[in-house]
Motif scaffolding. Structure first.
Motif, PDB file in Angstrom:
ATOM      1  N   CYS A 218       5.757   5.319   7.223  1.00 32.75           N
ATOM      2  CA  CYS A 218       5.522   4.804   5.876  1.00 32.75           C
ATOM      3  C   CYS A 218       5.029   5.945   4.993  1.00 32.75           C
ATOM      4  O   CYS A 218       3.940   6.469   5.219  1.00 32.75           O
ATOM      5  N   ASP A 219       5.836   6.327   4.016  1.00 33.77           N
ATOM      6  CA  ASP A 219       5.433   7.403   3.116  1.00 33.77           C
ATOM      7  C   ASP A 219       4.934   6.800   1.805  1.00 33.77           C
ATOM      8  O   ASP A 219       5.728   6.399   0.964  1.00 33.77           O
ATOM      9  N   GLU A 220       3.624   6.730   1.645  1.00 34.92           N
ATOM     10  CA  GLU A 220       3.007   6.180   0.431  1.00 34.92           C
ATOM     11  C   GLU A 220       3.567   4.789   0.105  1.00 34.92           C
ATOM     12  O   GLU A 220       3.854   4.489  -1.051  1.00 34.92           O
ATOM     13  N   ALA A 221       3.678   3.949   1.127  1.00 33.39           N
ATOM     14  CA  ALA A 221       4.372   2.670   0.971  1.00 33.39           C
ATOM     15  C   ALA A 221       3.669   1.693   0.034  1.00 33.39           C
ATOM     16  O   ALA A 221       4.290   0.756  -0.460  1.00 33.39           O
ATOM     17  N   THR A 222       2.388   1.898  -0.218  1.00 38.20           N
ATOM     18  CA  THR A 222       1.686   0.953  -1.096  1.00 38.20           C
ATOM     19  C   THR A 222       1.220   1.608  -2.395  1.00 38.20           C
ATOM     20  O   THR A 222       0.550   0.979  -3.206  1.00 38.20           O
ATOM     21  N   SER A 223       1.586   2.883  -2.586  1.00 31.34           N
ATOM     22  CA  SER A 223       1.041   3.623  -3.738  1.00 31.34           C
ATOM     23  C   SER A 223       1.521   3.094  -5.085  1.00 31.34           C
ATOM     24  O   SER A 223       0.868   3.311  -6.102  1.00 31.34           O
ATOM     25  N   ALA A 224       2.675   2.410  -5.098  1.00 28.53           N
ATOM     26  CA  ALA A 224       3.178   1.908  -6.383  1.00 28.53           C
ATOM     27  C   ALA A 224       2.788   0.452  -6.610  1.00 28.53           C
ATOM     28  O   ALA A 224       3.274  -0.174  -7.546  1.00 28.53           O
ATOM     29  N   LEU A 225       1.908  -0.084  -5.756  1.00 35.37           N
ATOM     30  CA  LEU A 225       1.591  -1.512  -5.825  1.00 35.37           C
ATOM     31  C   LEU A 225       0.162  -1.758  -6.297  1.00 35.37           C
ATOM     32  O   LEU A 225      -0.719  -0.923  -6.094  1.00 35.37           O
ATOM     33  N   ASP A 226      -0.064  -2.918  -6.903  1.00 33.17           N
ATOM     34  CA  ASP A 226      -1.424  -3.255  -7.336  1.00 33.17           C
ATOM     35  C   ASP A 226      -2.271  -3.616  -6.107  1.00 33.17           C
ATOM     36  O   ASP A 226      -1.732  -3.841  -5.023  1.00 33.17           O
ATOM     37  N   PRO A 227      -3.606  -3.648  -6.265  1.00 33.42           N
ATOM     38  CA  PRO A 227      -4.475  -3.842  -5.099  1.00 33.42           C
ATOM     39  C   PRO A 227      -4.200  -5.126  -4.314  1.00 33.42           C
ATOM     40  O   PRO A 227      -4.209  -5.117  -3.078  1.00 33.42           O
ATOM     41  N   GLN A 228      -3.915  -6.216  -5.019  1.00 31.78           N
ATOM     42  CA  GLN A 228      -3.671  -7.489  -4.341  1.00 31.78           C
ATOM     43  C   GLN A 228      -2.387  -7.427  -3.500  1.00 31.78           C
ATOM     44  O   GLN A 228      -2.353  -7.856  -2.351  1.00 31.78           O
ATOM     45  N   THR A 229      -1.348  -6.852  -4.100  1.00 29.34           N
ATOM     46  CA  THR A 229      -0.071  -6.728  -3.394  1.00 29.34           C
ATOM     47  C   THR A 229      -0.209  -5.750  -2.229  1.00 29.34           C
ATOM     48  O   THR A 229       0.333  -5.971  -1.143  1.00 29.34           O
TER      49      THR A 229
ATOM     50  N   LYS B   5      -2.795  -5.289  -0.484  1.00 29.73           N
ATOM     51  CA  LYS B   5      -3.473  -6.010   0.579  1.00 29.73           C
ATOM     52  C   LYS B   5      -2.475  -6.842   1.393  1.00 29.73           C
ATOM     53  O   LYS B   5      -2.527  -6.851   2.625  1.00 29.73           O
ATOM     54  N   SER B   6      -1.570  -7.512   0.697  1.00 30.89           N
ATOM     55  CA  SER B   6      -0.630  -8.375   1.425  1.00 30.89           C
ATOM     56  C   SER B   6       0.365  -7.537   2.236  1.00 30.89           C
ATOM     57  O   SER B   6       0.757  -7.937   3.334  1.00 30.89           O
ATOM     58  N   ILE B   7       0.749  -6.366   1.718  1.00 28.63           N
ATOM     59  CA  ILE B   7       1.657  -5.494   2.484  1.00 28.63           C
ATOM     60  C   ILE B   7       0.925  -4.941   3.716  1.00 28.63           C
ATOM     61  O   ILE B   7       1.481  -4.868   4.814  1.00 28.63           O
ATOM     62  N   LEU B   8      -0.348  -4.591   3.556  1.00 31.70           N
ATOM     63  CA  LEU B   8      -1.118  -4.080   4.697  1.00 31.70           C
ATOM     64  C   LEU B   8      -1.274  -5.155   5.773  1.00 31.70           C
ATOM     65  O   LEU B   8      -1.195  -4.871   6.962  1.00 31.70           O
ATOM     66  N   GLU B   9      -1.459  -6.405   5.315  1.00 30.97           N
ATOM     67  CA  GLU B   9      -1.548  -7.507   6.284  1.00 30.97           C
ATOM     68  C   GLU B   9      -0.236  -7.649   7.044  1.00 30.97           C
ATOM     69  O   GLU B   9      -0.220  -7.855   8.262  1.00 30.97           O
ATOM     70  N   LEU B  10       0.863  -7.497   6.306  1.00 34.34           N
ATOM     71  CA  LEU B  10       2.179  -7.592   6.942  1.00 34.34           C
ATOM     72  C   LEU B  10       2.359  -6.458   7.958  1.00 34.34           C
ATOM     73  O   LEU B  10       2.822  -6.680   9.085  1.00 34.34           O
ATOM     74  N   LEU B  11       1.951  -5.244   7.582  1.00 33.41           N
ATOM     75  CA  LEU B  11       2.093  -4.109   8.504  1.00 33.41           C
ATOM     76  C   LEU B  11       1.257  -4.333   9.762  1.00 33.41           C
ATOM     77  O   LEU B  11       1.708  -4.064  10.879  1.00 33.41           O
ATOM     78  N   GLN B  12       0.049  -4.852   9.580  1.00 29.74           N
ATOM     79  CA  GLN B  12      -0.801  -5.125  10.744  1.00 29.74           C
ATOM     80  C   GLN B  12      -0.193  -6.208  11.625  1.00 29.74           C
ATOM     81  O   GLN B  12      -0.249  -6.138  12.849  1.00 29.74           O
TER      82      GLN B  12
ATOM     83  N   GLU C 137      -8.725   3.513   0.935  1.00 32.23           N
ATOM     84  CA  GLU C 137      -8.910   2.089   1.173  1.00 32.23           C
ATOM     85  C   GLU C 137      -7.878   1.588   2.204  1.00 32.23           C
ATOM     86  O   GLU C 137      -8.200   0.774   3.069  1.00 32.23           O
ATOM     87  N   VAL C 138      -6.669   2.110   2.110  1.00 34.72           N
ATOM     88  CA  VAL C 138      -5.588   1.737   3.029  1.00 34.72           C
ATOM     89  C   VAL C 138      -5.931   2.182   4.450  1.00 34.72           C
ATOM     90  O   VAL C 138      -5.834   1.421   5.410  1.00 34.72           O
ATOM     91  N   VAL C 139      -6.383   3.421   4.566  1.00 33.62           N
ATOM     92  CA  VAL C 139      -6.721   3.972   5.882  1.00 33.62           C
ATOM     93  C   VAL C 139      -7.855   3.166   6.505  1.00 33.62           C
ATOM     94  O   VAL C 139      -7.817   2.792   7.677  1.00 33.62           O
ATOM     95  N   LYS C 140      -8.855   2.886   5.678  1.00 38.72           N
ATOM     96  CA  LYS C 140     -10.039   2.164   6.126  1.00 38.72           C
ATOM     97  C   LYS C 140      -9.685   0.741   6.590  1.00 38.72           C
ATOM     98  O   LYS C 140     -10.314   0.189   7.471  1.00 38.72           O
ATOM     99  N   THR C 141      -8.666   0.149   5.974  1.00 38.65           N
ATOM    100  CA  THR C 141      -8.311  -1.231   6.287  1.00 38.65           C
ATOM    101  C   THR C 141      -7.489  -1.359   7.567  1.00 38.65           C
ATOM    102  O   THR C 141      -7.691  -2.289   8.334  1.00 38.65           O
ATOM    103  N   ILE C 142      -6.568  -0.423   7.818  1.00 41.97           N
ATOM    104  CA  ILE C 142      -5.664  -0.688   8.947  1.00 41.97           C
ATOM    105  C   ILE C 142      -5.518   0.416   9.991  1.00 41.97           C
ATOM    106  O   ILE C 142      -4.946   0.177  11.051  1.00 41.97           O
ATOM    107  N   CYS C 143      -6.011   1.632   9.727  1.00 40.58           N
ATOM    108  CA  CYS C 143      -5.690   2.721  10.672  1.00 40.58           C
ATOM    109  C   CYS C 143      -6.619   2.755  11.885  1.00 40.58           C
ATOM    110  O   CYS C 143      -7.809   2.498  11.785  1.00 40.58           O
TER     111      CYS C 143
END
Ligand SMILES: Nc1ncnc2c1ncn2[C@@H]1O[C@H](COP(=O)(O)OP(=O)(O)OP(=O)(O)O)[C@@H](O)[C@H]1O
Ligand SMILES: [Mg+2]
Length: 345
Positions: free
Chosen positions: A164-175, A177-184, A202-208
């Protein structure tokens, strides 16, 4: 699952050669979510693109799932790439194809028949919650929905690894979050190994699970996410992690008139940090019971690092010089980090 051995990448150009990646060694385990962080131009994209050989390393070896990609011919590589999916910041969807046909694309290239493609796509649409959007075109979707299509397309050939290369960088915080949940979710359900590049801590802290920090083409720090975030070593890592971990001493504590030594009547201010199940409060109350000291809490915070709680407590210990000394010794013996901030007179 992924092994980089002395991988180097130099971009040759008339304007001058760019050494994007110096001798890089990296080992990513099956089933983990591995984060790669670094400033713009550090070499993150180069690094992940070397994993699926979108960029051919100038030197070194790349192994994925036991096979050496750097030793393969083009046909072997095309086959091996089917087990490595990739998603991008700007989704890279085909605008003239529907959601369904975007996801079908890699399977068509593999030469699968319509019925077999359909059998693969239906559960994927369900997994990314786009069953009702199969006939939509990318222009009719939100950013989050587009990335879900990107994820489904990447999963279509049953990969073992998702890059995943910056897969959430173009998305708002709520979206995000939902993509990170999907990845997990897919990490767990499919036991998929995920390599995730991001500049969002924030992304690293949430799922890595683990993380590597890259700077000017070198990996400068690597370890479990909890270790790296709670005890960063390199100045660059400290700079990155301080945005999400409350490592700074709060202003109201900093503004106190502090000295390094005890004077008659002064109180000791210490910061306690605890990771995981060891909690601060019982230790503080144990200390008060054992020694003749009073404690007031100046600041408290609990953070969540993936599924590990990380707490910080700043306390003020009031007592005789001997009492404070014993209390501090007791704290140092506990299973937490104790830092002396200073004596307040
Ligand atoms: N195709 C290329 N040709 C020449 N130089 C390149 C190429 N791709 C990247 N570089 C250079 O290699 C270095 C690392 O680039 P890379 O894209 O890997 O960084 P990055 O960490 O992904 O940055 P960003 O966060 O901005 O995406 C940079 O100096 C960049 O200019
Ligand atoms: Mg990049």
């Amino acid at each position: 699952m992924i092994e980089l051995v002395n991988v180097e990448k130099t971009y040759f150009s008339k304007a001058g050669d760019i050494h994007a990646l110096h001798k890089t060694n990296l080992s990513i385990k099956a089933g983990e979510i591995f984060g790669i962080i670094g400033l713009s131009g550090a070499g993150k994209s180069t690094l992940v693109r070397c994993i699926n050989m979108l960029e051919k390393p100038t030197a070194g070896k790349v192994f994925v799932d036991g096979a050496e990609l750097t030793a393969m011919n083009d046909a072997q590589l095309r086959k091996a790439r089917q087990s490595i999916g990739m998603i991008f910041q700007h989704f890279n969807l085909l605008t003239s194809r529907t959601v369904y046909d975007n996801i079908a694309f890699p399977l068509e290239i593999q030469g699968l028949g319509k019925a077999e493609i359909d059998k693969r796509i239906r559960p994927l649409l369900e997994l990314v919650q786009l069953e009702t959007r199969a006939d939509y075109y990318p222009s009719q979707l939100s950013g989050g929905q587009k990335q879900r299509v990107g994820i489904a397309r990447a999963l279509a050939s049953n990969p073992k690894v998702l890059l995943c290369d910056e897969a959430t960088s173009a998305l708002d915080p709520q979206t995000t979050k939902s993509i990170l949940e999907l990845l997990q979710d897919i990490n767990k359900k499919l036991n998929l190994t995920i390599v995730l590049i991001t500049h969002q801590m924030e992304v690293v802290k949430t799922i890595c699970d683990r993380v590597a920090v890259i700077e000017n083409g070198d990996i400068i720090e690597e370890g479990s996410m909890v270790d790296v975030f709670t005890n960063p070593q390199h100045p660059t890592t400290k700079e990155f992690t301080k945005s999400v971990i409350n490592a700074e001493i709060p202003e109201m504590v900093k503004n106190k008139n502090l000295s390094a030594t005890y004077k008659e009547g002064s109180k000791l201010i210490v910061r306690l940090s605890f990771i995981g199940d060891s909690a601060g409060e019982p230790i503080v109350s144990g200390m008060v019971k054992r020694f003749d000291v009073d404690v007031s809490i100046l600041y408290g915070n609990i953070d969540q690092l993936k599924d590990v709680p990380f707490g910080t407590l700043i306390i003020e210990i009031n007592g005789t010089e001997g009492g404070i000394k014993n209390a501090l010794e007791y704290l140092h013996q506990q299973n937490l980090k104790t830092e002396v901030i200073g004596y307040e007179s």
